[in-house]
Design a protein around this motif. Structure first.
Motif, short mmCIF file in Angstrom:
data_model
loop_
_atom_site.label_atom_id
_atom_site.label_comp_id
_atom_site.label_asym_id
_atom_site.label_seq_id
_atom_site.Cartn_x
_atom_site.Cartn_y
_atom_site.Cartn_z
N ILE A 163 -10.20 3.70 2.22
CA ILE A 163 -9.21 4.66 2.74
C ILE A 163 -9.85 5.48 3.86
O ILE A 163 -10.35 6.59 3.63
N PRO A 164 -9.89 4.95 5.07
CA PRO A 164 -10.60 5.62 6.16
C PRO A 164 -9.91 6.84 6.72
O PRO A 164 -10.52 7.61 7.47
N GLY A 175 -5.11 -3.89 6.42
CA GLY A 175 -5.42 -3.23 5.15
C GLY A 175 -6.73 -3.70 4.57
O GLY A 175 -7.36 -4.67 5.05
N ARG A 176 -7.16 -3.04 3.50
CA ARG A 176 -8.45 -3.35 2.89
C ARG A 176 -8.29 -3.53 1.38
O ARG A 176 -7.50 -2.84 0.74
N ALA A 217 -6.27 9.80 6.11
CA ALA A 217 -5.21 10.30 5.25
C ALA A 217 -3.89 9.59 5.57
O ALA A 217 -3.73 8.96 6.62
N GLY A 218 -2.96 9.70 4.62
CA GLY A 218 -1.62 9.20 4.86
C GLY A 218 -1.42 7.73 4.62
O GLY A 218 -0.40 7.16 5.04
N LEU A 219 -2.35 7.06 3.93
CA LEU A 219 -2.23 5.64 3.67
C LEU A 219 -1.57 5.36 2.32
O LEU A 219 -1.51 6.24 1.45
N LYS A 220 -1.10 4.14 2.15
CA LYS A 220 -0.48 3.71 0.90
C LYS A 220 -1.50 2.90 0.10
O LYS A 220 -1.96 1.87 0.57
N VAL A 221 -1.82 3.38 -1.10
CA VAL A 221 -2.96 2.86 -1.85
C VAL A 221 -2.52 2.47 -3.26
O VAL A 221 -1.67 3.12 -3.86
N MET A 222 -3.12 1.40 -3.78
CA MET A 222 -2.90 1.00 -5.17
C MET A 222 -4.23 0.82 -5.88
O MET A 222 -5.15 0.22 -5.33
N ASN A 223 -4.32 1.33 -7.11
CA ASN A 223 -5.46 1.05 -7.99
C ASN A 223 -4.94 0.38 -9.25
O ASN A 223 -3.98 0.85 -9.87
N ALA A 254 -10.95 10.03 -6.97
CA ALA A 254 -11.54 9.90 -5.63
C ALA A 254 -10.48 9.56 -4.59
O ALA A 254 -10.50 10.08 -3.46
N ILE A 255 -9.53 8.70 -4.94
CA ILE A 255 -8.46 8.33 -4.02
C ILE A 255 -7.65 9.55 -3.61
O ILE A 255 -7.29 9.73 -2.44
#
Length: 405
Positions: free
Chosen positions: A226-227, A332-333, A229-235, A246-247
């Motif tokens: 997550i380089p 994405g990563r 802010a404002g990204l869409k993330v899934m764990n 941390a996310i």
């Protein structure tokens, strides 16, 4: 070799082991036409294969001087004739473990390559619907059980992804009969009782599901995935909530959490995760949740992290090859907790390479970042009360995966 080996079989095994230990390639070529590259002396006080014997006889590399050509050719010959890369001797060492201990880097690299070839072969056989036992000459016919370092009643360190998806002698999981070790089956784990203690999460079989020494690693995963802010993330896999915490520090626009264990879901409620404005909790196994998200087409992600428990490498491969490729946006990563075989260096190195190859085939480029684990972890009191350590090596290899250009 059968328990009731004949004197002739024992004599042949001793001759093969002796030739291997002498690095006598010419004699070994003749003997291997009569016997197995995995022959063992049934009457020896400590079990050892020809491959173990050949590497032990290479001695310790001194001042960078490694084994000679005869030793290297002996190892090559044994591998060509089906010697098992992860066979265990009577001292619980694989041939690669011995090569690493002796500083024989060239031979160690040969063992890693042999392991990679074997694992890719069995993966291909599985894809084609072939039974590995049908190919007795492959030399890796007991690879699955050795992959998990099982000898007798010894079980694999269960942290995160197990290496194999086959457990020898496992009883069916049902209402009346439960596994002695719930880490051997994901559905059994999901039915088990968890225990949250200071700095550790345990399943009911005393396996450490997660420990707080991983915090630095989890935080770095969040940083690399997550380089901005404002990204869409899934764990996938909440556990103690280390990586999800941390996310949150990276201010994601959307934060999806996939979790299946009822107790963990209750902890998410108790800690207010359901009430966070940017968090969506998906209840259930990812195998059930993600196909629905893909079908709806409403979720597209900038970063995906995978950290499950009591699942094998096959599950991880399915996760990135079937679902990450559909849910991850261009640019994405993707990352996962790289705990594959981390209780034995040779297995860790093999599966790091296997994963990279499979990721490449799925369309990813992989960058690795090495992180030194805490020096006091090995032999530490941190493992007291756990079934066994799931981490015994010095360096964590953190993967960052992006779509190949």
């Amino acid at each position: 070799m059968a328990d009731l080996a004949s004197e002739e079989d024992i004599l042949l095994a001793r001759r093969i082991i002796s030739a291997a230990a002498r690095h006598d390639v010419a004699a070994l070529e003749i003997l291997l036409k009569q016997g197995s590259a995995n022959a063992q002396d049934a009457k020896a006080p400590v079990a050892s294969s020809p491959l173990h014997a050949a590497i032990v006889a290479s001695g310790k590399a001194v001042d960078g001087k490694e084994a000679g050509d005869d030793a290297v050719r002996t190892v090559e010959l044994l591998l060509e004739n089906g010697a098992i890369w992860n066979d265990l001797n009577g001292e619980d060492e694989t041939p690669g473990c011995i090569a690493l201990r002796l500083g024989q880097k060239k031979i160690y690299d040969m063992m890693v390559d042999a392991g990679v070839r074997a694992e890719l072969l069995f993966s291909k056989m599985e894809t084609l619907g072939l039974d590995e036992d049908e190919d007795e000459d492959s030399g890796d016919d007991n690879d699955e059980e050795n992959d998990d370092h099982e000898t007798g009643d010894k079980q694999p360190a269960p942290k995160r992804q197990k290496l194999s998806n086959e457990v020898q002698g496992m009883q069916p999981v049902g209402e009346e009969k439960a596994l002695d070790d719930v880490s051997l089956d994901n559905r059994a784990y999901l039915k088990s009782r968890l225990r949250y203690k200071p700095g550790i999460l345990l399943d009911e079989s005393d396996n450490a599901v997660m420990m707080d020494w991983e915090t630095q690693i989890m935080q770095r995963h969040a940083e690399t995935l997550i380089p901005k802010a404002g990204l869409k993330v899934m764990n996938v896999g909440h556990g103690m909530g280390i990586v999800d915490t941390a996310i949150q520090t990276h201010d994601p626009a959307e934060h999806h959490i996939v979790e299946a264990h009822p107790q963990v879901l209750q902890r998410l409620r108790d800690q207010g995760w359901y009430d966070k404005p940017n968090v969506t909790i998906h209840e259930g196994r990812w195998q059930d949740v993600l196909p629905k998200l893909v079908e709806k087409g409403t979720v597209q992600l900038d970063a995906i992290y995978y950290d499950t428990f009591a699942e094998d490498y096959k599950a991880l491969r399915e996760f990135f090859s079937e679902y990450v490729v559909q849910l991850l946006s261009p640019g994405g990563r993707f990352g996962w907790y790289n705990g594959l075989g981390a209780d034995r260096q040779i297995c860790y190195d093999v599966y790091t390479k296997v994963a990279e190859i499979d990721l490449h085939q799925a369309g990813f480029e992989t960058r690795w970042e090495d992180i030194t684990v805490p020096a006091d972890l090995h032999g530490s009191k941190q493992w007291e009360g756990t079934r066994r350590p799931y981490w015994t090596i010095d360096v964590y290899r953190l993967p960052v995966n992006t779509f190949a250009k």
